[in-house]
Design an enzyme around this catalytic site. Structure first.
Site, PDB file in Angstrom:
ATOM      1  N   TYR A 155      -6.682   8.851  -4.116  1.00  0.00           N
ATOM      2  CA  TYR A 155      -5.647   8.266  -3.251  1.00  0.00           C
ATOM      3  C   TYR A 155      -4.500   9.251  -3.009  1.00  0.00           C
ATOM      4  O   TYR A 155      -4.028   9.418  -1.872  1.00  0.00           O
ATOM      5  CB  TYR A 155      -5.152   6.986  -3.915  1.00  0.00           C
ATOM      6  CG  TYR A 155      -4.142   6.179  -3.155  1.00  0.00           C
ATOM      7  CD1 TYR A 155      -4.505   5.464  -2.022  1.00  0.00           C
ATOM      8  CD2 TYR A 155      -2.824   6.092  -3.598  1.00  0.00           C
ATOM      9  CE1 TYR A 155      -3.574   4.690  -1.343  1.00  0.00           C
ATOM     10  CE2 TYR A 155      -1.890   5.316  -2.933  1.00  0.00           C
ATOM     11  CZ  TYR A 155      -2.266   4.622  -1.801  1.00  0.00           C
ATOM     12  OH  TYR A 155      -1.334   3.856  -1.135  1.00  0.00           O
ATOM     13  N   LYS A 159      -3.490  10.685   0.607  1.00  0.00           N
ATOM     14  CA  LYS A 159      -2.158  10.421   1.160  1.00  0.00           C
ATOM     15  C   LYS A 159      -1.352  11.707   1.353  1.00  0.00           C
ATOM     16  O   LYS A 159      -0.582  11.823   2.313  1.00  0.00           O
ATOM     17  CB  LYS A 159      -1.410   9.430   0.266  1.00  0.00           C
ATOM     18  CG  LYS A 159      -1.976   8.002   0.302  1.00  0.00           C
ATOM     19  CD  LYS A 159      -1.978   7.404   1.697  1.00  0.00           C
ATOM     20  CE  LYS A 159      -2.104   5.885   1.678  1.00  0.00           C
ATOM     21  NZ  LYS A 159      -2.242   5.336   3.049  1.00  0.00           N
TER      22      LYS A 159
HETATM   23  N1  LIG Z   1       1.765  -1.998  -0.790  1.00  0.00           N
HETATM   24  C1  LIG Z   1       2.424  -0.880  -1.046  1.00  0.00           C
HETATM   25  O1  LIG Z   1       3.454  -0.885  -1.760  1.00  0.00           O
HETATM   26  C2  LIG Z   1       1.962   0.431  -0.486  1.00  0.00           C
HETATM   27  C3  LIG Z   1       2.581   1.599  -0.965  1.00  0.00           C
HETATM   28  C4  LIG Z   1       2.204   2.809  -0.435  1.00  0.00           C
HETATM   29  C5  LIG Z   1       1.236   2.849   0.552  1.00  0.00           C
HETATM   30  N2  LIG Z   1       0.634   1.712   0.976  1.00  0.00           N
HETATM   31  C6  LIG Z   1      -0.388   1.824   2.014  1.00  0.00           C
HETATM   32  O2  LIG Z   1      -0.179   0.836   3.003  1.00  0.00           O
HETATM   33  C7  LIG Z   1      -1.445   0.452   3.556  1.00  0.00           C
HETATM   34  C8  LIG Z   1      -1.622  -1.051   3.427  1.00  0.00           C
HETATM   35  O3  LIG Z   1      -1.505  -1.425   2.084  1.00  0.00           O
HETATM   36  P1  LIG Z   1      -1.446  -2.946   1.601  1.00  0.00           P
HETATM   37  O4  LIG Z   1      -0.627  -2.941   0.370  1.00  0.00           O
HETATM   38  O5  LIG Z   1      -1.107  -3.829   2.725  1.00  0.00           O
HETATM   39  O6  LIG Z   1      -2.977  -3.146   1.169  1.00  0.00           O
HETATM   40  P2  LIG Z   1      -3.925  -4.405   1.319  1.00  0.00           P
HETATM   41  O7  LIG Z   1      -5.070  -4.132   0.411  1.00  0.00           O
HETATM   42  O8  LIG Z   1      -3.166  -5.682   1.179  1.00  0.00           O
HETATM   43  O9  LIG Z   1      -4.410  -4.302   2.838  1.00  0.00           O
HETATM   44  C9  LIG Z   1      -5.267  -3.273   3.291  1.00  0.00           C
HETATM   45  C10 LIG Z   1      -6.112  -3.819   4.429  1.00  0.00           C
HETATM   46  O10 LIG Z   1      -6.976  -2.767   4.888  1.00  0.00           O
HETATM   47  C11 LIG Z   1      -8.263  -3.319   5.091  1.00  0.00           C
HETATM   48  N3  LIG Z   1      -9.274  -2.269   5.022  1.00  0.00           N
HETATM   49  C12 LIG Z   1      -9.778  -1.681   3.926  1.00  0.00           C
HETATM   50  N4  LIG Z   1     -10.694  -0.759   4.262  1.00  0.00           N
HETATM   51  C13 LIG Z   1     -10.762  -0.772   5.631  1.00  0.00           C
HETATM   52  C14 LIG Z   1     -11.515  -0.044   6.583  1.00  0.00           C
HETATM   53  N5  LIG Z   1     -12.396   0.895   6.235  1.00  0.00           N
HETATM   54  N6  LIG Z   1     -11.319  -0.321   7.895  1.00  0.00           N
HETATM   55  C15 LIG Z   1     -10.455  -1.276   8.294  1.00  0.00           C
HETATM   56  N7  LIG Z   1      -9.707  -1.993   7.421  1.00  0.00           N
HETATM   57  C16 LIG Z   1      -9.862  -1.742   6.112  1.00  0.00           C
HETATM   58  C17 LIG Z   1      -8.402  -4.367   4.005  1.00  0.00           C
HETATM   59  O11 LIG Z   1      -9.441  -5.288   4.291  1.00  0.00           O
HETATM   60  C18 LIG Z   1      -7.013  -4.983   4.004  1.00  0.00           C
HETATM   61  O12 LIG Z   1      -6.904  -6.046   4.916  1.00  0.00           O
HETATM   62  C19 LIG Z   1      -2.489   1.283   2.815  1.00  0.00           C
HETATM   63  O13 LIG Z   1      -2.770   2.463   3.539  1.00  0.00           O
HETATM   64  C20 LIG Z   1      -1.785   1.607   1.524  1.00  0.00           C
HETATM   65  O14 LIG Z   1      -2.330   2.748   0.907  1.00  0.00           O
HETATM   66  C21 LIG Z   1       0.971   0.500   0.463  1.00  0.00           C
END
Ligand SMILES: NC(=O)c1ccc[n+]([C@@H]2O[C@H](COP(=O)([O-])OP(=O)(O)OC[C@H]3O[C@@H](n4cnc5c(N)ncnc54)[C@H](O)[C@@H]3O)[C@@H](O)[C@H]2O)c1
Length: 304
Positions: A155, A159
């Site tokens: 990851y 990223k």
């Molecule tokens: N939540 C946080 O604090 C946080 C922090 C840093 C980065 N992020 C990034 O933000 C983004 C969203 O995170 P989140 O916390 O909402 O995660 P989450 O797991 O709640 O949502 C991710 C979504 O992506 C979908 N997904 C997974 N693989 C996929 C694919 N191949 N094609 C299409 N959709 C796909 C999943 O089904 C899900 O609906 C991610 O890129 C994550 O790395 C989140």
């Protein structure tokens, strides 16, 4: 912020942050292509946006493959006539320490995050350059990619690569007036609920309906999905036309600008540096103030 007439694709927008971004962009007037691997989540997201008075269409497909990227852009163009904004948000975690991480753990995460961002941005850039009136690529990074994080080889690599692509594409697409930025979000979602330091406070907030405590919102920059969505709407809008090549942190009460890597200190020696000369000069030279690394462990004021 008025996005009327703009068309946006948001990957991974069936739930979590992506759903928050799709809702916010639609609420500001944009037409949105909702994407997720989960068909039911896509359908529910589209219904929700339409029920709130917005315009959306769903594409259930796995980001990572070129065919999906092309389908997303084609859907935007066929249904809404154009493409103005791409948010590359789809993501998964397969956390394990290095010595236990499998090839599949590594490849799956790199495919969705890094390859997914590359393939979708490439397809969007082709379309936006043809249209000739600029555009917005909003890439989603992570604190893990900026600093490294225990258990997140795959990851963090993906990223960090996304932040590097944002800087590269900001150069390549400047002439076409396409801005490219990396957003570094933090929010309470399915992904972060499992982090031991955050879990009790998130569970408490969900149970009582109260906001997350100040130490999380201000110090850790952890809040709700809605706290992050405002930055996405700003970056999608005409108001951010001069903002490009940046990594912008957002979450809870925090909005932050991340530094980009650059030389911090350099020593010069005629003829270059042998291993012995480096060893002799290290402690008082470039090694005098080593960089810190890794996301610091969250600390609640209560010490729990
Ligand atoms: N939540 C946080 O604090 C946080 C922090 C840093 C980065 N992020 C990034 O933000 C983004 C969203 O995170 P989140 O916390 O909402 O995660 P989450 O797991 O709640 O949502 C991710 C979504 O992506 C979908 N997904 C997974 N693989 C996929 C694919 N191949 N094609 C299409 N959709 C796909 C999943 O089904 C899900 O609906 C991610 O890129 C994550 O790395 C989140």
């Amino acid at each position: 912020m008025d996005l009327t007439g703009k068309v946006a694709v948001v990957t991974g927008s069936g739930r979590g942050l992506g759903l928050g971004y799709a809702r916010a962009l639609a609420a500001a007037g944009a037409s949105v292509v909702v994407n997720d691997v989960d068909q039911q989540a896509v359908d529910a997201a589209v219904r929700g946006i339409e029920a709130a008075g917005g315009t959306a269409v769903g594409v259930a497909a796995a980001v990572g493959e070129t065919a999906t990227a092309e389908e997303l852009v084609a859907t935007a163009v066929q249904r809404f006539g154009r493409l103005d904004v791409l948010v590359t948000n789809a993501g998964i975690l397969r956390d394990r320490v290095l010595w236990r991480m499998t090839d599949a753990d590594f490849d799956d995460v790199v495919r969705v995050h890094l390859r997914g961002t590359f393939t979708c941005a490439r397809a969007a850039a082709v379309r936006m350059r043809e249209q000739g009136d600029g555009g917005r690529l909003i890439l989603i990074g992570s604190p893990a990619g900026q600093r490294g994080n225990f258990g997140q080889t795959n990851y963090a690599a993906a990223k960090a690569g996304i932040a590097a692509m944002a800087r590269t594409w900001a150069m390549e697409l400047a002439r076409a007036h396409i801005t490219v930025n990396a957003v570094i979000p933090v929010a309470a979602t399915e992904m972060t609920k499992t982090i031991p330091a955050f879990a009790p406070a998130i569970e408490e907030a969900e149970r009582t309906g109260a906001p997350l405590p100040d130490w999380l919102r201000r110090d850790e920059g952890l809040g709700s999905v809605e706290d992050v969505a405002g930055l996405i709407t700003f970056l999608a809008s005409d108001a951010s036309a001069t903002v490009t090549g940046q990594a912008i942190g957002v979450g809870g009460d925090r909005l932050a600008l991340w530094t980009h890597p650059q030389e911090k200190k350099a020593d010069l020696r005629d003829g270059g540096w042998s291993a012995d000369e480096i060893a002799a000069a290290w402690a008082d030279g470039v090694g005098a103030e080593p960089e810190t690394f890794g996301i610091p462990a969250p600390q609640s004021p209560a010490g729990d």
